[in-house]
Design a protein around this motif. Structure first.
Motif, PDB file in Angstrom:
ATOM      1  N   SER A 159     -22.925  -6.209 -14.380  1.00  0.00           N
ATOM      2  CA  SER A 159     -24.035  -6.268 -13.425  1.00  0.00           C
ATOM      3  C   SER A 159     -24.502  -7.698 -13.144  1.00  0.00           C
ATOM      4  O   SER A 159     -25.193  -7.930 -12.151  1.00  0.00           O
ATOM      5  N   ILE A 160     -24.128  -8.653 -13.977  1.00  0.00           N
ATOM      6  CA  ILE A 160     -24.490 -10.057 -13.716  1.00  0.00           C
ATOM      7  C   ILE A 160     -23.277 -10.865 -13.255  1.00  0.00           C
ATOM      8  O   ILE A 160     -23.287 -12.099 -13.270  1.00  0.00           O
ATOM      9  N   GLU A 269     -26.467 -19.288 -10.367  1.00  0.00           N
ATOM     10  CA  GLU A 269     -26.547 -18.667  -9.050  1.00  0.00           C
ATOM     11  C   GLU A 269     -25.584 -17.488  -8.914  1.00  0.00           C
ATOM     12  O   GLU A 269     -25.888 -16.499  -8.247  1.00  0.00           O
ATOM     13  N   ALA A 270     -24.434 -17.587  -9.555  1.00  0.00           N
ATOM     14  CA  ALA A 270     -23.458 -16.496  -9.473  1.00  0.00           C
ATOM     15  C   ALA A 270     -24.035 -15.210 -10.064  1.00  0.00           C
ATOM     16  O   ALA A 270     -23.841 -14.115  -9.517  1.00  0.00           O
ATOM     17  N   ALA A 271     -24.759 -15.329 -11.155  1.00  0.00           N
ATOM     18  CA  ALA A 271     -25.377 -14.155 -11.768  1.00  0.00           C
ATOM     19  C   ALA A 271     -26.494 -13.603 -10.900  1.00  0.00           C
ATOM     20  O   ALA A 271     -26.650 -12.386 -10.770  1.00  0.00           O
ATOM     21  N   ALA A 272     -27.276 -14.485 -10.293  1.00  0.00           N
ATOM     22  CA  ALA A 272     -28.361 -14.041  -9.425  1.00  0.00           C
ATOM     23  C   ALA A 272     -27.819 -13.267  -8.230  1.00  0.00           C
ATOM     24  O   ALA A 272     -28.364 -12.221  -7.841  1.00  0.00           O
ATOM     25  N   THR A 273     -26.734 -13.755  -7.652  1.00  0.00           N
ATOM     26  CA  THR A 273     -26.111 -13.062  -6.523  1.00  0.00           C
ATOM     27  C   THR A 273     -25.594 -11.691  -6.947  1.00  0.00           C
ATOM     28  O   THR A 273     -25.789 -10.692  -6.242  1.00  0.00           O
ATOM     29  N   LYS A 275     -26.643  -9.827  -9.434  1.00  0.00           N
ATOM     30  CA  LYS A 275     -27.769  -8.930  -9.718  1.00  0.00           C
ATOM     31  C   LYS A 275     -28.351  -8.358  -8.432  1.00  0.00           C
ATOM     32  O   LYS A 275     -28.716  -7.180  -8.366  1.00  0.00           O
ATOM     33  N   ASN A 276     -28.420  -9.173  -7.392  1.00  0.00           N
ATOM     34  CA  ASN A 276     -28.929  -8.693  -6.102  1.00  0.00           C
ATOM     35  C   ASN A 276     -28.008  -7.629  -5.511  1.00  0.00           C
ATOM     36  O   ASN A 276     -28.467  -6.622  -4.966  1.00  0.00           O
ATOM     37  N   SER A 283     -30.255   0.899  -5.370  1.00  0.00           N
ATOM     38  CA  SER A 283     -31.247   1.414  -4.415  1.00  0.00           C
ATOM     39  C   SER A 283     -30.636   2.455  -3.490  1.00  0.00           C
ATOM     40  O   SER A 283     -31.301   3.411  -3.081  1.00  0.00           O
ATOM     41  N   GLU A 284     -29.357   2.291  -3.172  1.00  0.00           N
ATOM     42  CA  GLU A 284     -28.680   3.252  -2.302  1.00  0.00           C
ATOM     43  C   GLU A 284     -28.458   4.597  -2.986  1.00  0.00           C
ATOM     44  O   GLU A 284     -28.180   5.603  -2.329  1.00  0.00           O
ATOM     45  N   ASN A 285     -28.556   4.593  -4.322  1.00  0.00           N
ATOM     46  CA  ASN A 285     -28.305   5.827  -5.073  1.00  0.00           C
ATOM     47  C   ASN A 285     -29.580   6.452  -5.657  1.00  0.00           C
ATOM     48  O   ASN A 285     -29.499   7.374  -6.474  1.00  0.00           O
ATOM     49  N   LEU A 286     -30.714   5.967  -5.219  1.00  0.00           N
ATOM     50  CA  LEU A 286     -31.979   6.559  -5.652  1.00  0.00           C
ATOM     51  C   LEU A 286     -32.409   7.641  -4.671  1.00  0.00           C
ATOM     52  O   LEU A 286     -32.404   7.436  -3.457  1.00  0.00           O
TER      53      LEU A 286
END
Length: 288
Positions: A159-160, A269-273, A275-276, A283-286
């Motif tokens: 996920s990161i 920055e790679a991890a931040a991207t 995570k987003n 969110s698409e699966n909620l």
């Protein structure tokens, strides 16, 4: 290296206890049981309490990494003073209801938190983060009670933006480990450090030329022998039997959380991207 952090000596004895000879284990048990008044006991008195010889007491201290009984006695007395609650604080009665038991468990973990990291080496943590963040390929292995932790660790790393795989089949684990190479890494999780399948995967990874990072509760075990870097975290009152049957995985779960947080910072920055993007998928699966 002589332990300097409060609580480290008692944690060291508990962690190395399973690797000692039976007569040495008897001596170590006395050292733990009488830690509060150990400074008043001579080596001969400890020997008598353990049903062993004075030479066995000295040998036990040396097996634990100390020069002898005198050094261990002073450091153990310091640790006992650090961990002893104030005399004015009465012992709490064991909870009798479900709510009390659950609440007491949270309090027990909070109280034990400092002792969990008594054997955690800072340099080993730094090396582990660099290894796990920079590995070309990363395999995570855990079996038995550690299996869910391996799955969780791999999922969190993915996920990161740190690709990782966690095969569940023990043969698949060993095949994946054997197919690693130089520049790759294996993260092996085993509370006892003695799970045969996990140790086999670690040895397979070493044979392949990969780096092995171990997460365990005992500093001297087949897994720590096979690993390049060892991260030892444990509950202060943990015994080897507890670890095999009903041990808490809380210290290791917290360690994994911390490693993922440190790797996240390392990746920047790679991890931040990543995570987003992961949040987009979630969110698409909620459901509405």
């Amino acid at each position: 290296m002589t332990p300097t952090r409060p609580g480290e000596v008692i944690a060291t004895i508990r962690s190395l206890l399973p690797s000692l000879l039976p007569t040495e284990q008897a001596v170590a048990a006395v050292l733990l049981a009488r830690s509060a008044d150990i400074v008043e006991l001579s080596s001969q008195q400890v020997a008598d309490l353990a049903g062993a010889s004075r030479a066995t007491v000295v040998r036990t201290c040396q097996s634990l990494g100390y020069t002898g009984y005198q050094q261990l006695r002073v450091l153990l007395a310091r640790d006992a003073g650090y961990g002893t609650p104030p005399a004015a604080t009465p012992a709490a009665a064991p909870p009798a209801d479900a709510v009390g038991i659950v609440t007491a468990t949270f309090h027990a973990i909070a109280t034990a938190a400092d002792g969990m990291t008594a054997l955690l080496d800072g340099d080993a943590v730094a090396r582990s983060v660099e290894t796990l963040a920079g590995a070309r390929r990363l395999v995570v292995v855990g079996n038995g009670l550690s299996a869910p932790l391996a799955q969780d660790a791999a999922a969190r790393l993915v996920s990161i933006g740190r690709p990782a795989e966690a095969p569940m089949d023990v043969i698949g684990q060993q095949i994946s480990a054997r197919l690693l190479g130089e520049g790759d890494a294996l993260l092996a999780i085993s509370g006892s450090g003695s799970n045969a399948a996990t140790v086999a995967s670690a040895r397979a990874a070493v044979t392949a030329g990969a780096t092995v990072v171990a997460v365990t509760a005992f500093a001297r075990s087949p897994l720590t022998t096979a690993s390049s870097t060892n991260l030892v975290v444990t509950a202060p009152e943990l015994t080897f039997q507890d670890e095999l049957t009903l041990a808490s995985r809380v210290p290791h779960a917290i360690l994994i959380e911390g490693l993922v947080a440190a790797i996240t910072r390392r990746l920047g920055e790679a991890a931040a991207t990543a995570k987003n993007l992961a949040l987009d998928v979630i969110s698409e699966n909620l459901a509405d």
